[in-house]
Motif scaffolding. Structure first.
Motif, PDB file in Angstrom:
ATOM      1  N   ALA A  28      35.999  -1.191 -48.493  1.00 23.83           N
ATOM      2  CA  ALA A  28      35.752  -2.179 -49.546  1.00 23.83           C
ATOM      3  C   ALA A  28      36.385  -1.752 -50.874  1.00 23.83           C
ATOM      4  O   ALA A  28      36.836  -2.603 -51.652  1.00 23.83           O
ATOM      5  CB  ALA A  28      34.255  -2.396 -49.725  1.00 23.83           C
ATOM      6  N   ASP A  29      36.447  -0.443 -51.140  1.00 22.10           N
ATOM      7  CA  ASP A  29      37.009   0.045 -52.399  1.00 22.10           C
ATOM      8  C   ASP A  29      38.514  -0.175 -52.470  1.00 22.10           C
ATOM      9  O   ASP A  29      39.027  -0.725 -53.445  1.00 22.10           O
ATOM     10  CB  ASP A  29      36.687   1.528 -52.607  1.00 22.10           C
ATOM     11  N   TYR A  30      39.241   0.255 -51.454  1.00 18.08           N
ATOM     12  CA  TYR A  30      40.695   0.091 -51.547  1.00 18.08           C
ATOM     13  C   TYR A  30      41.125  -1.346 -51.309  1.00 18.08           C
ATOM     14  O   TYR A  30      42.149  -1.779 -51.824  1.00 18.08           O
ATOM     15  CB  TYR A  30      41.480   1.102 -50.699  1.00 18.08           C
ATOM     16  N   GLU A  31      40.330  -2.124 -50.595  1.00 13.27           N
ATOM     17  CA  GLU A  31      40.625  -3.556 -50.499  1.00 13.27           C
ATOM     18  C   GLU A  31      40.319  -4.253 -51.822  1.00 13.27           C
ATOM     19  O   GLU A  31      41.013  -5.192 -52.219  1.00 13.27           O
ATOM     20  CB  GLU A  31      39.849  -4.189 -49.355  1.00 13.27           C
TER      21      GLU A  31
ATOM     22  N   GLU B 265      42.036  -6.805 -57.014  1.00 10.42           N
ATOM     23  CA  GLU B 265      42.029  -6.665 -58.467  1.00 10.42           C
ATOM     24  C   GLU B 265      43.436  -6.578 -59.035  1.00 10.42           C
ATOM     25  O   GLU B 265      43.701  -7.071 -60.136  1.00 10.42           O
ATOM     26  CB  GLU B 265      41.210  -5.427 -58.841  1.00 10.42           C
ATOM     27  N   ILE B 266      44.382  -5.995 -58.302  1.00  9.82           N
ATOM     28  CA  ILE B 266      45.781  -5.944 -58.756  1.00  9.82           C
ATOM     29  C   ILE B 266      46.327  -7.369 -58.863  1.00  9.82           C
ATOM     30  O   ILE B 266      46.975  -7.725 -59.850  1.00  9.82           O
ATOM     31  CB  ILE B 266      46.649  -5.100 -57.802  1.00  9.82           C
ATOM     32  N   THR B 267      46.061  -8.171 -57.853  1.00 10.32           N
ATOM     33  CA  THR B 267      46.521  -9.562 -57.859  1.00 10.32           C
ATOM     34  C   THR B 267      45.920 -10.320 -59.031  1.00 10.32           C
ATOM     35  O   THR B 267      46.623 -11.040 -59.750  1.00 10.32           O
ATOM     36  CB  THR B 267      46.146 -10.250 -56.532  1.00 10.32           C
ATOM     37  N   LEU B 268      44.615 -10.144 -59.240  1.00 11.99           N
ATOM     38  CA  LEU B 268      43.952 -10.815 -60.360  1.00 11.99           C
ATOM     39  C   LEU B 268      44.511 -10.348 -61.701  1.00 11.99           C
ATOM     40  O   LEU B 268      44.743 -11.158 -62.604  1.00 11.99           O
ATOM     41  CB  LEU B 268      42.439 -10.559 -60.316  1.00 11.99           C
TER      42      LEU B 268
END
Length: 116
Positions: A75-78, A83-86
């Protein structure tokens, strides 16, 4: 013979447990540093520079992903990927508050992975 096995098990477990303190390499520390730099650029409204640095950060992150997958929860790395996309979208819209929220969330995910 039995004492040797116990000693070997003890040494392996000690190495693993003590090794947790050195899980952050210089390259891993660079991920944290670059996020701080992006945060500063957002506060200074340097949108293009921040977006360029997010792209560079993402490249570095993708190279370190294998290690994060070993250290952290899925869940953390996903969450980092989302968050990068956002963050990219928020930077394109020049939305400072939401961009900072994404940066804070990225820091949280990184800390969750490396500071176990």
């Amino acid at each position: 013979m039995i004492h040797t096995r116990y000693l070997l098990v003890f040494l392996i477990l000690s190495t693993l447990l003590m090794g947790c303190d050195v899980t952050k390499s210089a390259k891993d520390q660079a991920l944290f540093k670059k996020i701080d730099d992006i945060h500063t650029q957002v506060k200074n409204e340097e949108w293009d520079d921040a977006l360029d640095n997010v792209d560079k950060w993402e490249d570095t992150y993708e190279k370190r992903l294998w290690k994060m997958q070993l250290l952290g929860e899925q869940a953390d790395y996903e969450g980092i990927n989302l968050e990068i996309t956002l963050l990219k979208e928020r930077l394109k819209r020049q939305n400072e508050r939401q961009a900072i929220d994404s940066i804070i969330q990225l820091k949280h995910y990184l800390s969750a992975i490396y500071d176990f």
